[in-house]
Design a protein around this motif. Structure first.
Motif, short mmCIF file in Angstrom:
data_model
loop_
_atom_site.label_atom_id
_atom_site.label_comp_id
_atom_site.label_asym_id
_atom_site.label_seq_id
_atom_site.Cartn_x
_atom_site.Cartn_y
_atom_site.Cartn_z
N ALA A 267 -61.12 43.33 57.42
CA ALA A 267 -59.90 42.51 57.90
C ALA A 267 -60.26 41.70 58.90
CB ALA A 267 -58.91 43.79 58.26
N ARG A 268 -61.06 41.56 59.83
CA ARG A 268 -61.35 40.63 60.78
C ARG A 268 -61.56 39.32 60.20
NH1 ARG A 268 -62.99 45.48 63.90
NH2 ARG A 268 -65.23 45.01 62.98
N THR A 269 -61.96 39.36 58.79
CA THR A 269 -62.54 38.23 58.11
C THR A 269 -61.47 37.60 57.28
OG1 THR A 269 -63.63 39.32 56.42
CG2 THR A 269 -64.86 38.85 58.32
N GLY A 270 -60.38 38.49 57.23
CA GLY A 270 -59.32 38.05 56.40
C GLY A 270 -59.05 38.72 55.08
N LEU A 271 -59.87 39.85 54.94
CA LEU A 271 -59.88 40.37 53.75
C LEU A 271 -58.83 41.89 54.20
CD1 LEU A 271 -63.38 40.34 52.25
CD2 LEU A 271 -61.31 39.28 51.27
N SER A 272 -57.84 42.00 53.30
CA SER A 272 -57.09 43.14 53.61
C SER A 272 -57.44 44.43 52.74
CB SER A 272 -55.59 42.85 53.22
OG SER A 272 -55.61 42.78 51.69
N ILE A 273 -57.12 45.44 52.90
CA ILE A 273 -57.35 46.65 52.14
C ILE A 273 -56.90 46.37 50.48
CG2 ILE A 273 -55.31 47.98 52.86
CD1 ILE A 273 -58.56 49.55 51.80
N ASP A 274 -55.84 45.95 50.66
CA ASP A 274 -55.19 45.45 49.04
C ASP A 274 -56.21 44.72 48.41
OD1 ASP A 274 -53.24 47.10 49.16
OD2 ASP A 274 -51.67 45.75 49.81
N ASP A 275 -56.97 43.64 49.26
CA ASP A 275 -57.85 42.86 48.56
C ASP A 275 -59.15 43.70 48.06
OD1 ASP A 275 -56.58 40.44 49.12
OD2 ASP A 275 -57.30 40.42 50.91
N ILE A 276 -59.73 44.47 49.06
CA ILE A 276 -61.02 44.78 48.81
C ILE A 276 -61.12 46.31 48.48
CG2 ILE A 276 -62.14 43.48 50.24
CD1 ILE A 276 -62.32 45.84 52.24
N GLY A 277 -59.80 47.05 48.57
CA GLY A 277 -59.73 48.44 48.33
C GLY A 277 -60.08 48.78 46.70
N PRO A 278 -59.82 47.81 45.62
CA PRO A 278 -59.89 48.44 44.26
C PRO A 278 -61.45 48.31 44.00
CG PRO A 278 -57.90 46.94 44.47
CD PRO A 278 -58.57 46.93 45.75
N GLN A 279 -62.50 47.59 44.89
CA GLN A 279 -63.60 47.55 44.80
C GLN A 279 -64.55 48.32 45.50
OE1 GLN A 279 -63.65 42.80 45.00
NE2 GLN A 279 -65.31 43.19 43.56
N LEU A 280 -63.74 49.07 46.49
CA LEU A 280 -64.68 50.28 47.00
C LEU A 280 -64.81 51.22 46.29
CD1 LEU A 280 -62.41 50.55 50.51
CD2 LEU A 280 -64.63 49.11 50.06
N SER A 281 -66.17 51.81 46.46
CA SER A 281 -66.67 53.10 45.91
C SER A 281 -67.28 54.04 46.74
CB SER A 281 -67.43 52.89 44.63
OG SER A 281 -68.65 52.13 45.23
N PHE A 282 -67.26 55.17 46.54
CA PHE A 282 -67.76 56.08 47.32
C PHE A 282 -68.95 57.15 46.54
CE2 PHE A 282 -63.84 54.75 49.11
CZ PHE A 282 -63.94 55.09 50.47
N PHE A 283 -69.68 57.85 47.64
CA PHE A 283 -70.79 58.54 47.03
C PHE A 283 -70.83 60.08 47.39
CE2 PHE A 283 -75.83 58.16 46.63
CZ PHE A 283 -75.86 59.50 45.96
N PHE A 284 -70.74 60.82 46.87
CA PHE A 284 -70.59 62.26 47.51
C PHE A 284 -71.89 63.04 46.87
CE2 PHE A 284 -66.11 61.17 48.18
CZ PHE A 284 -66.23 61.06 49.65
N ASN A 285 -71.94 64.15 47.66
CA ASN A 285 -72.98 65.18 47.42
C ASN A 285 -72.39 66.45 46.67
OD1 ASN A 285 -75.55 66.98 47.33
ND2 ASN A 285 -75.85 65.61 49.17
N ALA A 286 -73.06 67.10 45.96
CA ALA A 286 -72.54 68.38 45.39
C ALA A 286 -73.48 69.51 45.45
CB ALA A 286 -72.29 68.24 43.63
N HIS A 287 -73.11 70.57 46.03
CA HIS A 287 -73.89 71.63 46.64
C HIS A 287 -73.46 72.96 45.88
CE1 HIS A 287 -76.42 70.57 50.35
NE2 HIS A 287 -76.30 69.41 49.51
N ASN A 288 -74.13 73.73 46.44
CA ASN A 288 -73.88 75.21 45.47
C ASN A 288 -72.67 76.16 45.73
OD1 ASN A 288 -76.58 74.86 44.35
ND2 ASN A 288 -77.51 75.88 45.94
#
Length: 557
Positions: A267-288
């Motif tokens: 956001a400090r560089t001018g990109l809002s969450i609406d700009d970059i939010g659709p390109q964000l991805s996340f990576f999670f673990n699956a345990h037992n």
């Protein structure tokens, strides 16, 4: 109607108390039951234990708060991407494995890089000695990337790269190769991990200090937003946080604390969450712990939607959707009785699917011993395919919704994760919490407690602290990496440097150095130009090391 519900709940609670009194003296396997995150588990749950406003807390798939999935039809429309993490030895060897997995029905590639590549060293650097091609593929130049992806259509196959500190440079190689092949960057689909914050707290494969590292991460996000719109420029990872010993609650909380840090930096560089939010991805673990894991994914989806809307100001639904990849838990695999790992991985994969993941990697049974063989990688892939095509779990959306215990755990994980995020925010955000060592200490404490539970026998690990057998080294096929690979890679680098335009490379490296000294200067266009001219990964990282220095972690224990 509301009055009737309250009367019914009162009747249920009264009956539940009678039932609990009746079982008060009944023998139980242990004095208390709780999830690995320390959430107490009651003997059973009833409607009186779950407070849900259906439309507010659950809703429908594809609609806020996305608890039940981010797409309206979920797996009825399209199955998750089956993306096996692979890479070892040379680019040619890894390419053969990728082709094999694609032929076996894999639907996305996930590249594992060796340690020198992850730390920004060429194969002929003294720091790379003995590690070239060992735990991933060695990629030093565009020539290596060309051989790695030979025959793989970049406009049709989704490509994921687990690379962080030098992520921008490896992505530049993919972009240069696509341009070379005439593939429009708008057609590229894939992900570059590019999550440096979790390296500081959990994984340790950092190069530069936080400020320039964040600059690189945001530079990639901005560049992809403008030029590679279908590429995920960052995969904010809880996986490695969990592997380092965090609980499920901490995994969610620390991941989202990092995500808030990245979005605000953008956001400090001018990109809002609406700009970059659709390109964000996340990576999670699956345990037992199956129930906690299913609830964790559902809670994470709901929590992120609310954080994106309420704290980051997202207005686009696409910017509030939690799109995530899951890998089964590497730290749960055992060298003892390794065939048991197939069962562990199946349970974990089922949790990820019932939790609504978009992409999944299933670990191979022999990964606690060595790099996976073709056979063990195939069994891991077949695990996903059997779940997808034979089990029926993909035929209805969010099938565990409404389960009293699942909804209770979903709400409790969301509540506890939010409280942890609030603590970090009160410290000044994730970067400040990392600088003070707060997150590192929290993970270490959880890891210590988990190990104590195993050593005391409170937590049973089949084949490790219970149900052991006398066994020699398992009679499994083993994948070996030839030591000659390192020498061959060194020779390739020497030949590359001899035939390229050395003056042009030197000029481009000088331009990168100048740009690195100017905080507002974008670096991605220069990286693409430099790798296309055959500047190597190590040379570019060497320039950045001279300008920015290397990160020295604080003492936290």
């Amino acid at each position: 109607m509301a009055a009737e519900v309250r009367i019914q709940e009162a009747e249920i609670r009264q009956a539940q108390r009678r039932w609990q009194e009746a079982i008060r003296d009944a023998p139980q396997r242990r004095p208390r039951f709780e999830t690995p995150s320390g959430i107490p588990l009651e003997p059973l749950y009833t409607p009186a234990d779950v407070e849900i406003d259906y439309l507010r807390d659950l809703g429908f798939p594809g609609e806020f708060p996305f608890t039940r999935g981010i797409y309206r039809t979920m797996y009825r429309g399209r199955l998750w991407t089956m993306r096996q993490y692979a890479g070892y030895a040379t680019a040619e060897e890894s390419n053969r494995r990728y082709r094999y997995l694609l032929a076996q029905g894999q639907t996305g590639l996930s590249v594992a890089f060796d340690l020198p590549t992850q730390l920004g060293y060429d194969a002929d650097h003294p720091m790379a000695h003995g590690e070239v091609g060992r735990v991933g593929v060695s990629i030093c130049s565009l020539e290596d990337m060309r051989r790695l992806l030979d025959g793989i259509p970049l406009d049709r196959v989704s490509l994921s790269m687990t690379i962080n500190a030098p992520a921008a440079i490896l992505l530049a190689m993919v972009l240069a190769l696509a341009r070379e092949q005439g593939v429009d960057w708008k057609q590229l689909r894939g992900t570059v991990q590019n999550d440096i914050l979790k390296e500081y707290v959990a994984r340790g494969l950092y190069i530069f200090p936080p400020e320039p590292s964040m600059r690189l991460a945001v530079d990639v996000m901005a560049f992809c937003h403008r030029h590679v719109p279908n590429w995920n420029p960052i995969s904010i990872s809880g996986y490695h946080i969990r592997e380092a010993g965090a609980t499920a609650v901490q995994e969610v909380a620390f991941t989202f604390a990092h995500a808030l840090e990245y979005v605000r930096a953008a956001a400090r560089t001018g990109l809002s969450i609406d700009d970059i939010g659709p390109q964000l991805s996340f990576f999670f673990n699956a345990h037992n712990h199956f129930l906690e894991e299913v609830a964790k994914f559902r809670a994470a989806r709901r929590l992120w939607a609310r954080l994106a809307r309420d704290r980051l100001g997202a207005t686009r639904p696409e910017a509030m959707m939690l799109r995530f990849h899951v890998q089964t838990g590497g730290s749960t695999l055992t060298a003892q009785q390794p065939e048991n790992n197939i069962i562990r991985v199946t349970i974990q994969a089922l949790a990820a699917i019932l939790g609504g993941c978009q992409s999944l990697h299933t670990n191979a049974m022999d990964e606690a011993l060595w790099l996976p063989t073709e056979k063990s990688a195939r069994v891991a892939l077949r695990t996903q395919q059997i779940l997808a095509y034979e089990s029926g779990v993909a035929d209805t959306i969010d099938p565990l919704a409404g389960s009293y215990v699942i909804e209770h755990l979903t709400a409790e994980i969301e509540r506890r994760a939010r409280e942890e995020i609030d603590r970090i925010e009160a410290m000044g955000g994730a970067l400040r919490a990392i600088e003070t060592g707060y997150i590192q200490r929290a993970i270490a404490e959880s890891a210590y407690q988990a190990q104590q539970a195993i050593e005391s026998g409170e937590q049973i690990i089949v084949g490790v602290n219970a149900f052991q057998i006398e066994e020699e080294r398992p009679e499994l096929e083993r994948l070996k990496v030839d030591p000659a690979i390192e020498e061959a890679q060194r020779a390739r680098l020497q030949a590359l440097r001899a035939r390229r335009d050395g003056e042009r490379v030197s000029a481009l490296l000088s331009r990168i150095e100048e740009a690195a000294r100017r905080p507002e200067e974008p670096l991605m266009p220069l990286f693409v130009e430099a790798v296309a001219a055959d500047a190597t990964l190590g040379e570019i990282c060497g320039v950045l090391r001279r300008v920015w220095g290397e990160y020295q972690p604080p003492e936290v224990l």
